[in-house]
Write an enzyme that holds these catalytic residues in place. Sequence first.
Site: not given
Ligand code: CU
Ligand code: ZN
Length: 176
Positions: A76, A109
């Site tokens: 994250h 991502h």
């Molecule tokens: Cu996550």
């Molecule tokens: Zn993601």
Amino acid sequence: MNPRFTLSILSSLVAAVALAGCASYPAGNRAAAKLEPTRGSTTTGTVTFVQTGGGVQVSGEIRGLKPGAEHGFHIHEKGDCSSGDGMSTGGHFNPGGKAHGHHGMGDHHTGDLPSLKADANGVATFHFESSTIRVGGTDNNIVGRGLIVHRDPDDYKTQPTGNAGPRLACAVIAAQ
Ligand code: CU
Ligand code: ZN
């Protein structure tokens, strides 16, 4: 034992461990994350990241998972576990502005990692190579970011989270 002698043994040990740690890869190319449980969770673990020529070797062992279950696993954006529920790490690390998806396949991502698969004892032991993330440098550098283990499986399609549910454990990825 003579305290001075004990100290000298200790410093030799420290030197030996430091040398062993640096033997294979240059300094600055390793990072580690010590996962701590969020409130109400018992999930813990350690993950190491080693930059090599071909990519980043990611290895770890995570305990206190739901036996036999899959758990979403992501890097994250923020290296901040202070909220106690993992939410202070923000969303998935996404410097490329891509959609959420599968690690290493199509659009995804930078922080989308392969899901954890817990064994019958709730332990996930894993090793994989990633050419998406980097340890050090500027692009896609994961040092200082957050690492999150989720309660639920990642469906790889719900945007932008994968619908992986609450956050069971949180860590800040630190250079070694
Ligand atoms: Cu996550
Ligand atoms: Zn993601």
